[in-house]
Design a protein around this motif. Structure first.
Motif, PDB file in Angstrom:
ATOM      1  N   ALA A 322       0.831  -1.205   0.000  1.00  0.00           N
ATOM      2  CA  ALA A 322       0.000   0.000   0.000  1.00  0.00           C
ATOM      3  C   ALA A 322       0.863   1.252   0.000  1.00  0.00           C
ATOM      4  CB  ALA A 322      -0.923  -0.011   1.222  1.00  0.00           C
ATOM      5  N   VAL A 323       1.949   1.237   0.755  1.00  0.00           N
ATOM      6  CA  VAL A 323       2.854   2.391   0.789  1.00  0.00           C
ATOM      7  C   VAL A 323       3.518   2.580  -0.571  1.00  0.00           C
ATOM      8  CG1 VAL A 323       5.005   3.268   1.780  1.00  0.00           C
ATOM      9  CG2 VAL A 323       3.249   2.307   3.276  1.00  0.00           C
ATOM     10  N   ARG A 324       3.902   1.490  -1.182  1.00  0.00           N
ATOM     11  CA  ARG A 324       4.527   1.601  -2.507  1.00  0.00           C
ATOM     12  C   ARG A 324       3.533   2.152  -3.527  1.00  0.00           C
ATOM     13  NH1 ARG A 324       9.163   0.194  -4.712  1.00  0.00           N
ATOM     14  NH2 ARG A 324       9.213   0.219  -6.992  1.00  0.00           N
ATOM     15  N   ARG A 325       2.289   1.726  -3.454  1.00  0.00           N
ATOM     16  CA  ARG A 325       1.269   2.265  -4.361  1.00  0.00           C
ATOM     17  C   ARG A 325       1.132   3.774  -4.154  1.00  0.00           C
ATOM     18  NH1 ARG A 325      -4.602  -0.523  -4.465  1.00  0.00           N
ATOM     19  NH2 ARG A 325      -3.308  -2.294  -5.112  1.00  0.00           N
ATOM     20  N   GLU A 326       1.152   4.209  -2.905  1.00  0.00           N
ATOM     21  CA  GLU A 326       1.093   5.640  -2.613  1.00  0.00           C
ATOM     22  C   GLU A 326       2.281   6.370  -3.224  1.00  0.00           C
ATOM     23  OE1 GLU A 326       0.100   9.398  -0.845  1.00  0.00           O
ATOM     24  OE2 GLU A 326      -1.058   7.597  -1.363  1.00  0.00           O
ATOM     25  N   ALA A 327       3.469   5.794  -3.096  1.00  0.00           N
ATOM     26  CA  ALA A 327       4.670   6.416  -3.664  1.00  0.00           C
ATOM     27  C   ALA A 327       4.553   6.555  -5.177  1.00  0.00           C
ATOM     28  CB  ALA A 327       5.897   5.601  -3.288  1.00  0.00           C
ATOM     29  N   LEU A 358       9.660   5.930   4.371  1.00  0.00           N
ATOM     30  CA  LEU A 358       9.221   4.800   3.557  1.00  0.00           C
ATOM     31  C   LEU A 358       8.892   5.207   2.120  1.00  0.00           C
ATOM     32  CD1 LEU A 358       6.828   2.971   6.052  1.00  0.00           C
ATOM     33  CD2 LEU A 358       9.241   2.497   5.607  1.00  0.00           C
ATOM     34  N   LEU A 359       8.518   6.451   1.920  1.00  0.00           N
ATOM     35  CA  LEU A 359       8.028   6.897   0.612  1.00  0.00           C
ATOM     36  C   LEU A 359       9.126   7.335  -0.348  1.00  0.00           C
ATOM     37  CD1 LEU A 359       4.919   9.014   1.702  1.00  0.00           C
ATOM     38  CD2 LEU A 359       4.859   6.920   0.328  1.00  0.00           C
ATOM     39  N   LEU A 360      10.193   7.951   0.170  1.00  0.00           N
ATOM     40  CA  LEU A 360      11.137   8.623  -0.720  1.00  0.00           C
ATOM     41  C   LEU A 360      11.834   7.670  -1.692  1.00  0.00           C
ATOM     42  CD1 LEU A 360      12.762  11.340   1.562  1.00  0.00           C
ATOM     43  CD2 LEU A 360      11.210  11.679  -0.365  1.00  0.00           C
ATOM     44  N   ALA A 361      12.278   6.524  -1.207  1.00  0.00           N
ATOM     45  CA  ALA A 361      13.022   5.611  -2.098  1.00  0.00           C
ATOM     46  C   ALA A 361      12.148   5.080  -3.238  1.00  0.00           C
ATOM     47  CB  ALA A 361      13.629   4.474  -1.285  1.00  0.00           C
ATOM     48  N   PRO A 362      10.956   4.509  -2.965  1.00  0.00           N
ATOM     49  CA  PRO A 362      10.131   4.047  -4.089  1.00  0.00           C
ATOM     50  C   PRO A 362       9.611   5.193  -4.947  1.00  0.00           C
ATOM     51  CG  PRO A 362       8.943   3.789  -2.012  1.00  0.00           C
ATOM     52  CD  PRO A 362      10.359   4.125  -1.667  1.00  0.00           C
ATOM     53  N   LEU A 363       9.386   6.365  -4.359  1.00  0.00           N
ATOM     54  CA  LEU A 363       8.943   7.521  -5.135  1.00  0.00           C
ATOM     55  C   LEU A 363      10.031   7.907  -6.137  1.00  0.00           C
ATOM     56  CD1 LEU A 363       7.259  10.702  -3.588  1.00  0.00           C
ATOM     57  CD2 LEU A 363       8.608  10.758  -5.660  1.00  0.00           C
ATOM     58  N   GLU A 364      11.274   7.961  -5.663  1.00  0.00           N
ATOM     59  CA  GLU A 364      12.373   8.334  -6.553  1.00  0.00           C
ATOM     60  C   GLU A 364      12.569   7.288  -7.645  1.00  0.00           C
ATOM     61  OE1 GLU A 364      16.759  10.355  -6.128  1.00  0.00           O
ATOM     62  OE2 GLU A 364      16.061   9.020  -4.522  1.00  0.00           O
ATOM     63  N   GLU A 365      12.447   6.022  -7.274  1.00  0.00           N
ATOM     64  CA  GLU A 365      12.584   4.948  -8.269  1.00  0.00           C
ATOM     65  C   GLU A 365      11.529   5.072  -9.357  1.00  0.00           C
ATOM     66  OE1 GLU A 365      11.841   0.130  -8.382  1.00  0.00           O
ATOM     67  OE2 GLU A 365      12.562   1.036  -6.514  1.00  0.00           O
ATOM     68  N   GLU A 366      10.267   5.307  -8.971  1.00  0.00           N
ATOM     69  CA  GLU A 366       9.191   5.450  -9.954  1.00  0.00           C
ATOM     70  C   GLU A 366       9.352   6.732 -10.761  1.00  0.00           C
ATOM     71  OE1 GLU A 366       5.519   4.521 -11.946  1.00  0.00           O
ATOM     72  OE2 GLU A 366       7.093   3.384 -10.923  1.00  0.00           O
ATOM     73  N   LEU A 367       9.800   7.803 -10.110  1.00  0.00           N
ATOM     74  CA  LEU A 367      10.012   9.070 -10.820  1.00  0.00           C
ATOM     75  C   LEU A 367      11.059   8.900 -11.909  1.00  0.00           C
ATOM     76  CD1 LEU A 367       9.384  12.129 -10.932  1.00  0.00           C
ATOM     77  CD2 LEU A 367      11.285  12.467  -9.341  1.00  0.00           C
ATOM     78  N   HIS A 368      12.124   8.160 -11.621  1.00  0.00           N
ATOM     79  CA  HIS A 368      13.168   7.935 -12.621  1.00  0.00           C
ATOM     80  C   HIS A 368      12.652   7.092 -13.782  1.00  0.00           C
ATOM     81  CE1 HIS A 368      16.731   8.836  -9.694  1.00  0.00           C
ATOM     82  NE2 HIS A 368      15.869   9.822  -9.800  1.00  0.00           N
TER      83      HIS A 368
END
Length: 412
Positions: A322-327, A358-368
């Motif tokens: 769920a957190v990854r989906r949010e990211a 918890l959000l910054l790493a998957p957010l950055e990965e998806e942003l890239h």
């Protein structure tokens, strides 16, 4: 009552300068110049002020004497140089006036009283239990009056109150738009009720804008050229600061990123908006969406976004998903913002911003994955304090100039 959008972080206020030249106006400008110099660089001596401003020593002495009589400056000690005479140091008197900052959220109400130096002297942080707009307004007034009394002040001692809430203030209609998370908050007459209860001049501001100003002035955003603050909680908002100045847009709605339609034309989740309406970022990335995702992924029981994040930290698989989906949802928003504004920094704040670990790493990965534009991402340094700090900073811009005008006129 003053009800208007926030001024930029770099605004200095000051005495009115559009009047014809006269000797009294020149003295007033000199006094304001010295007062601002003391506020930014003080304590300072007469000689230091003369060197810094280019004013003559007699002019500085006369202006300081006027400011002392007005209660705007005070002695702050002595300077004993290796050579020469001991000099008196001066500083602004922070007790010359007080301001009120207010953060109105769906879950909590935060109120603080500060002196003119920005030092908080009393505050209240209470649950928002108001079931109507009037009840919320009355709860704000009650909390503000309690904090004012705790500070040993009367309501009339508060020079200005800056109030942050979701939505956009419409000066022509005298009401707020787009504050869906505060039912009834858009009706006319509500802020006249607030002003009457508080007994002082008030200004109304979007909460994300205030958070951006607060984070720029005293948080991780300091020094950024183009700075974006994402306020993620019961709603989703955004504040933009460029070169130290807030960018409110033509009607004050710049940053209402929660209204952004999501890609693919999907409908809004059931119960999250108007039936059949397109999904928006707010409907898919605010706190309730984290809970909805967690339930879809198998979590049960009494859930809040905070509990989902706590479970994710403990290693729960559904919570982590769920957190990854949010990211991923937030990454889409950041990609859009990056393409339009090219910020050098994007900060995550608000209630969900507390989960930035918890959000910054998957957010950055998806942003890239989504875009080659990659602004720096960071967690808010001020956390839940950002809106309140921005409200106080904004109130001080108005109050310092108003106190100066009042007090110098009284002794002039």
């Amino acid at each position: 009552m003053s009800t208007r959008p926030a001024t930029g972080a770099g605004s200095q206020g000051g005495p009115q300068t559009a009047q014809p030249w006269n000797r009294q106006r020149l003295r007033s400008n000199n006094e304001w110049l010295l007062l601002e110099r003391l506020r930014t660089d003080g304590p300072l001596s007469r000689a230091q002020l003369a060197r810094d401003t280019g004013l003559s020593k007699p002019t500085v002495s006369a202006a300081l004497a006027m400011l002392e009589r007005a209660g705007l400056v005070r002695e702050a000690g002595l300077l004993a140089p290796e050579r020469g005479r001991i000099a008196v140091l001066y500083e602004p008197d922070p007790l010359a006036g007080h301001v009120l900052g207010v953060d109105i959220g769906r879950a909590r109400l935060r109120v603080a009283v500060a002196d003119l130096s920005g030092r908080i002297v009393a505050r209240r942080d209470v649950p928002n239990r108001g079931r109507s707009a009037n009840a919320v307004a009355d709860a704000v007034v009650a909390a503000a009056n309690e904090a004012t009394a705790e500070a040993g002040l009367r309501p009339e001692d508060v020079v200005h109150a800056a109030i942050g809430s979701p939505g956009v203030w419409d000066e022509s209609q005298r009401r707020v738009h787009y504050a869906a998370n505060l039912p009834g908050w858009g009706r006319r007459g509500l802020f006249e009720r607030l002003a009457a209860g508080l007994g002082t001049g008030i200004s109304l501001h979007n909460d994300a804008n205030l958070a951006a100003l607060g984070e720029y002035a005293a948080g991780v955003g300091a020094g950024s050229r183009v700075f974006v603050y994402l306020l993620i909680g019961t709603g989703v908002g955004m504040g933009v600061v460029v070169g130290g100045e807030l960018q409110p847009g033509a009607s004050g709605a710049a940053g209402e990123i929660g209204l952004l339609p999501m890609a693919g034309g999907a409908a809004a989740p059931e119960g999250s908006g108007v039936p059949g309406a397109p999904a928006t970022l707010e409907g898919t990335a605010a706190a309730e969406s984290v809970v909805r995702s967690a339930r879809e992924l198998g979590m049960s029981g009494s859930l809040t976004a905070k509990r989902v994040f706590e479970a994710a930290r403990a290693g729960d698989g559904a919570a982590c998903a769920a957190v990854r989906r949010e990211a991923e949802q937030l990454a889409f928003a950041v990609a859009v913002v990056a393409a339009v504004l090219d910020p050098d920094l994007v900060v995550l704040g608000g209630g969900l911003g507390n989960g930035a670990d918890l959000l910054l790493a998957p957010l950055e990965e998806e942003l890239h994955r989504l875009t080659p534009l990659r602004p720096r991402l960071a967690a808010s340094l001020l956390g839940d304090e950002a809106v309140l700090r921005g409200a106080l900073a904004t109130a001080l811009l108005d109050a310092r100039a108003e106190v100066f005008e009042r007090r110098t006129a009284a002794v002039g």
